[in-house]
Every structure is written in structure tokens, then in C-alpha cells.
Scaffold this motif. Sequence first.
Motif, short mmCIF file in Angstrom:
data_model
loop_
_atom_site.label_atom_id
_atom_site.label_comp_id
_atom_site.label_asym_id
_atom_site.label_seq_id
_atom_site.Cartn_x
_atom_site.Cartn_y
_atom_site.Cartn_z
N HIS A 183 0.82 -1.22 0.00
CA HIS A 183 0.00 0.00 0.00
C HIS A 183 0.85 1.27 0.00
O HIS A 183 0.34 2.36 -0.25
CB HIS A 183 -0.96 0.01 1.20
N GLN A 184 2.15 1.15 0.24
CA GLN A 184 3.04 2.30 0.28
C GLN A 184 3.59 2.66 -1.11
O GLN A 184 4.40 3.57 -1.23
CB GLN A 184 4.18 2.04 1.26
N PHE A 185 3.15 1.96 -2.14
CA PHE A 185 3.63 2.18 -3.50
C PHE A 185 2.49 2.66 -4.38
O PHE A 185 1.33 2.35 -4.14
CB PHE A 185 4.19 0.88 -4.08
N SER A 186 2.84 3.38 -5.44
CA SER A 186 1.85 3.81 -6.44
C SER A 186 1.46 2.61 -7.31
O SER A 186 2.11 1.56 -7.25
CB SER A 186 2.44 4.91 -7.33
N GLY A 187 0.45 2.78 -8.14
CA GLY A 187 0.01 1.70 -9.02
C GLY A 187 1.10 1.23 -9.97
O GLY A 187 1.31 0.03 -10.16
N GLY A 188 1.82 2.16 -10.56
CA GLY A 188 2.91 1.81 -11.47
C GLY A 188 4.04 1.09 -10.75
O GLY A 188 4.62 0.13 -11.28
N GLN A 189 4.35 1.54 -9.53
CA GLN A 189 5.39 0.87 -8.74
C GLN A 189 4.96 -0.54 -8.35
O GLN A 189 5.76 -1.47 -8.39
CB GLN A 189 5.71 1.69 -7.49
N ARG A 190 3.69 -0.69 -7.99
CA ARG A 190 3.19 -2.03 -7.62
C ARG A 190 3.28 -2.97 -8.82
O ARG A 190 3.63 -4.15 -8.67
CB ARG A 190 1.75 -1.95 -7.10
N GLN A 191 2.98 -2.46 -10.01
CA GLN A 191 3.08 -3.31 -11.20
C GLN A 191 4.54 -3.69 -11.45
O GLN A 191 4.83 -4.82 -11.84
CB GLN A 191 2.47 -2.62 -12.42
#
Length: 181
Positions: free
Chosen positions: A86-94
Motif C-alpha cells: 500500500h506504500q507504493f503507487s500503481g505503477g510501482q506495484r506493477q
Amino acid sequence: SIMYRGEDLLKKTEKEMQEIRGKDIAMIFQDPMTSLDPTMKIGRQIAEPLMIHKNVDKKKAWAQALEILKLVGIADAEERINDYPHQFSGGQRQRIVIAIALVCYPEILIADEPTTALDVTIQAQILNLMKELQQKIETSIIFITHDLGVVAGMADRVAVMYAGQIIEYGTVDEIFYNPKH
């Protein structure tokens, strides 16, 4: 049937499939939040396949997890490896999901609409990253998408499906410049 190395994967037991999943064949799903465990730090999620499939000890697995985090473009990877999804943006999570899928250097990577939930700029970054990593680790990518622009930019060969059946198969040029269907 699903043939891999001359064997039908549909006839394999769950235990036999566990040996293949993540190690030989990996998958990137459409929504990274459903692929990541919200209760587990991302470093552990990346290191785990190495410990399970490659019998790498925890210290070495974490070191390799850190390296692949850097490779997929996570800034400040040394600090971020101990963060939760949850500490990452959508692009970072991908990017993290891609790291998990690629950490064992699979022969085949299945990418199911991996950029659908991302904005156009981040989508382009992720697609470029996937092409780059494909060359580096020498993997094949099966890219599942409805986006013909993505197909044109990513694929060498294309299978067009309709109602669950392949209705046309060929090179990108054949499909785009001389379609049969």
C-alpha cells in the motif's frame, strides 16, 4: 491440452504444477493489488520464490530481491524493500509484480492485461521495461490484451481469438497488413 516441454500441464498434479509455477512459467496479472499480499513486505514477496524454487538461503534471496527491485526501476530500493504494497503507487506495484514474476528467470511469462489499470505514461514505461527485461533474461512473453497498439509494439507473432477460439495466427505484419478475418 496445454503442452509444455512435451507434457500436458492439465494432466499434472497440483504438486507437480507447483514445481513449474513461478520457476518455469510465471504470470503477471491485470491488477497488482490482488497479486500482492498486503500483510507482507515486498522484499519477502520477491525473495520467497527464490527460496522455494531455487533453494536460495534467505540472505542471498534478499540480496537478489534488492537487485531485481533496482532492475525494474524502483527508486531507493534499499529503503523500499521493507515497505508494504500500500506504500507504493500503481505503477510501482506493477513493477514489483513484474519483479516477482521474473525473479526466477522463467522460460515463459504470461502477462494478462498488465497495463490496463495504468495511465498512458506509466503504461509506456511498463511496456518498455518488459521488453528490456525480456531481452536481458531471455524469456518468452505471452501478452494477453485487447489493445492493438500494445500488440503492434510488443509482439512478434499474434493469435487473434474470438469466442474462445484462435481464428487467425501470424506475424504482426501479417495480422495488421493482411488480415484474413
